[in-house]
Motif scaffolding. Structure first.
Motif, PDB file in Angstrom:
ATOM      1  N   VAL A  93       0.859  -1.190   0.000  1.00 41.18           N
ATOM      2  CA  VAL A  93       0.000   0.000   0.000  1.00 41.18           C
ATOM      3  C   VAL A  93       0.892   1.236   0.000  1.00 41.18           C
ATOM      4  N   GLU A  95       0.022   5.185   0.841  1.00 39.71           N
ATOM      5  CA  GLU A  95      -0.976   6.211   1.137  1.00 39.71           C
ATOM      6  C   GLU A  95      -0.322   7.582   0.947  1.00 39.71           C
ATOM      7  N   ALA A 104      -4.250   5.019   8.084  1.00 40.10           N
ATOM      8  CA  ALA A 104      -3.199   4.004   7.966  1.00 40.10           C
ATOM      9  C   ALA A 104      -3.362   2.959   9.075  1.00 40.10           C
ATOM     10  N   LEU A 108      -4.448  -0.938   8.380  1.00 36.51           N
ATOM     11  CA  LEU A 108      -3.522  -2.020   8.729  1.00 36.51           C
ATOM     12  C   LEU A 108      -4.156  -2.994   9.727  1.00 36.51           C
ATOM     13  N   PRO A 118      -0.483  -6.081   4.232  1.00 39.87           N
ATOM     14  CA  PRO A 118       0.519  -5.766   3.206  1.00 39.87           C
ATOM     15  C   PRO A 118       1.927  -5.976   3.752  1.00 39.87           C
ATOM     16  N   TYR A 121       3.690  -0.811   3.992  1.00 42.12           N
ATOM     17  CA  TYR A 121       2.691   0.263   3.928  1.00 42.12           C
ATOM     18  C   TYR A 121       3.491   1.554   3.869  1.00 42.12           C
ATOM     19  N   ARG A 148       6.144  -2.328   9.555  1.00 44.44           N
ATOM     20  CA  ARG A 148       5.754  -2.469   8.130  1.00 44.44           C
ATOM     21  C   ARG A 148       5.614  -1.122   7.445  1.00 44.44           C
ATOM     22  N   VAL A 149       5.589  -0.057   8.249  1.00 43.17           N
ATOM     23  CA  VAL A 149       5.315   1.268   7.679  1.00 43.17           C
ATOM     24  C   VAL A 149       6.628   1.966   7.362  1.00 43.17           C
TER      25      VAL A 149
END
Ligand SMILES: C[S@@+](CC[C@H](N)C(=O)[O-])C[C@H]1O[C@@H](n2cnc3c(N)ncnc32)[C@H](O)[C@@H]1O
Length: 386
Positions: A93, A95, A104, A108, A118, A121, A148-149
């Motif tokens: 993803v 954003e 977000a 998630l 995902p 992100y 993950r971000v």
């Protein structure tokens, strides 16, 4: 404007700094600045703009409320569409313009529950201040998913997956145009003898004139019609032509197809400012302390993306999109009659009702390499045209 809340002295001082910076830029440019540049500085001047400095912006204590701030059910419904696009492309993803980071976190957490997390992100936001807020929101609401971000500084060269942007395009700088009897003019900003910003016009030229001329031919505008054209939003959409390898952009915003955007009844345009939950049309009021926006001409967005190689995958109202994505099923999962349910039901009503956000807000999906019908656009009025 006399009835609007008075800002604190330090906020006022901040606004005066931006006022001075704009004043200097107008003087340096020979006394006239395009409104698009003026708006860009109002919102994004480094350290001074509405989004780039520390104003509260979102929520009850801010200036306006966006859908993700109203209820987690917005993100939960959107997650269904995001999961479908990821399944058909890649589990990634991006954003763009993530605001407080609320969407977000909600996306998630929902994707995790659905077993569709995902791998990455990505978040891209022009505002360093908001990036910090996004990090805090993630750390508080979904700390186990923070790894993950990843925050980006620019659009990726190549991207496969789903791109999400809620209320991004309306926050991009727009030119203001006046179609007059003798010619098409661009409205810009000058400073009068008392140091006050005033509107002033110059003949439009170049790409802007071509765009304004095309709109006039398509919509037969009456003389004196004033409105906006966002070349920035168009180029942002076209950019994805060489960046999106496979997947879709899901763009949610308030606006219309062209024939409604430039409808005779909207002859003063769509420029709107938001200050402490009051909406008004004066962009010169308290620079840096209020949001300044224009509605989105969705026809222009697809017209820019299509020649760049992208396809229209869906276009519908926010209300229909959220229904298609199962927002009411999500609501029913909350125990009926509890304070949480009552709050959520109120917010869902606002998101869906045609006279609230349900009809003014639209969702457009643009992409490449996806054959299946996207679930958010599967049911409802299929006659909407751009
Ligand atoms: C109206 S706010 C919406 C925030 C959030 N999506 C929401 O719905 O609450 C617009 C956001 O877009 C960001 N933004 C504007 N132009 C941008 C651009 N070209 N690239 C990345 N972010 C941008 C702003 O900094 C801000 O976070």
């Amino acid at each position: 404007m006399n009835n609007l809340p008075i800002p604190a002295p330090e906020a006022l001082a901040h606004s005066q700094c931006l006022h001075q910076a704009l004043f200097d830029e107008i003087s340096g440019a020979g006394g006239w600045l395009s409104f698009a540049r003026f708006m860009e500085q109002l919102l994004y001047a480094p350290g001074l703009g509405y989004y780039t400095a520390g104003a509260r912006k979102f929520g009850a204590a801010g200036d306006f409320v966006t859908a993700p701030e109203m209820t987690a059910l917005f993100g939960q419904a959107l997650a269904r569409q995001a999961a479908q696009v990821m399944a058909a492309s890649a589990p990634v993803v991006l954003e763009v313009g993530a605001g407080s980071g609320r969407l977000a976190a909600d996306l998630l957490l929902t994707l995790e529950q659905a077993g569709s997390l995902p791998e990455r992100y990505y978040i891209l936001d022009l505002s360093a201040d908001l990036r910090q807020r996004q990090q805090q929101t993630m750390a508080t609401s979904a700390p186990h998913l923070l790894n993950r971000v990843e925050w980006l500084d620019r659009l990726p060269e190549a991207f496969t997956g789903v791109v999400i942007a809620n209320e991004l395009l309306d926050a991009m700088p727009a030119h203001v145009i006046a179609w007059r009897e003798d010619a098409i003019y661009e409205r810009g900003v000058s400073v009068d003898g008392a140091g006050i910003f005033t509107w002033s016009e110059r003949p439009a030229n170049g790409a802007l004139l071509a765009a304004a001329d095309e709109i006039d031919k398509q919509c037969s505008l009456p003389p004196g019609f004033e409105s906006e054209i966002s070349l920035a939003a168009r180029s942002w959409a076209a950019e994805w032509g060489h960046r999106l390898t496979k997947g879709a952009l899901l763009l949610i915003d308030y606006g219309f197809p062209r024939r409604e955007f430039y409808h005779q009844q909207r002859g003063r345009g769509t420029l709107m400012c938001h200050y402490r939950h009051h909406a008004h049309p004066d962009p010169f009021f308290l620079p840096g302390l209020q949001d300044v926006t224009v509605h989105v001409d969705f026809t222009a967005i697809i017209a820019a993306a299509h020649p760049a190689g992208l396809n229209l995958l869906g276009y519908t109202s926010q209300g229909q999109f959220l229904l298609n994505c199962g927002i009411l099923d999500r609501l029913q999962e909350i125990p009926n009659g509890t304070p949480e349910y009552i709050r959520a039901a109120g917010a869902v009503g606002k998101l869906l009702m045609p006279h609230e956000m349900g009809e003014l807000f639209k969702v457009i999906a643009i992409g490449r390499g996806l054959d299946e019908t996207l679930c958010g656009f599967a049911n409802g009025d299929q006659s909407r045209r751009l």
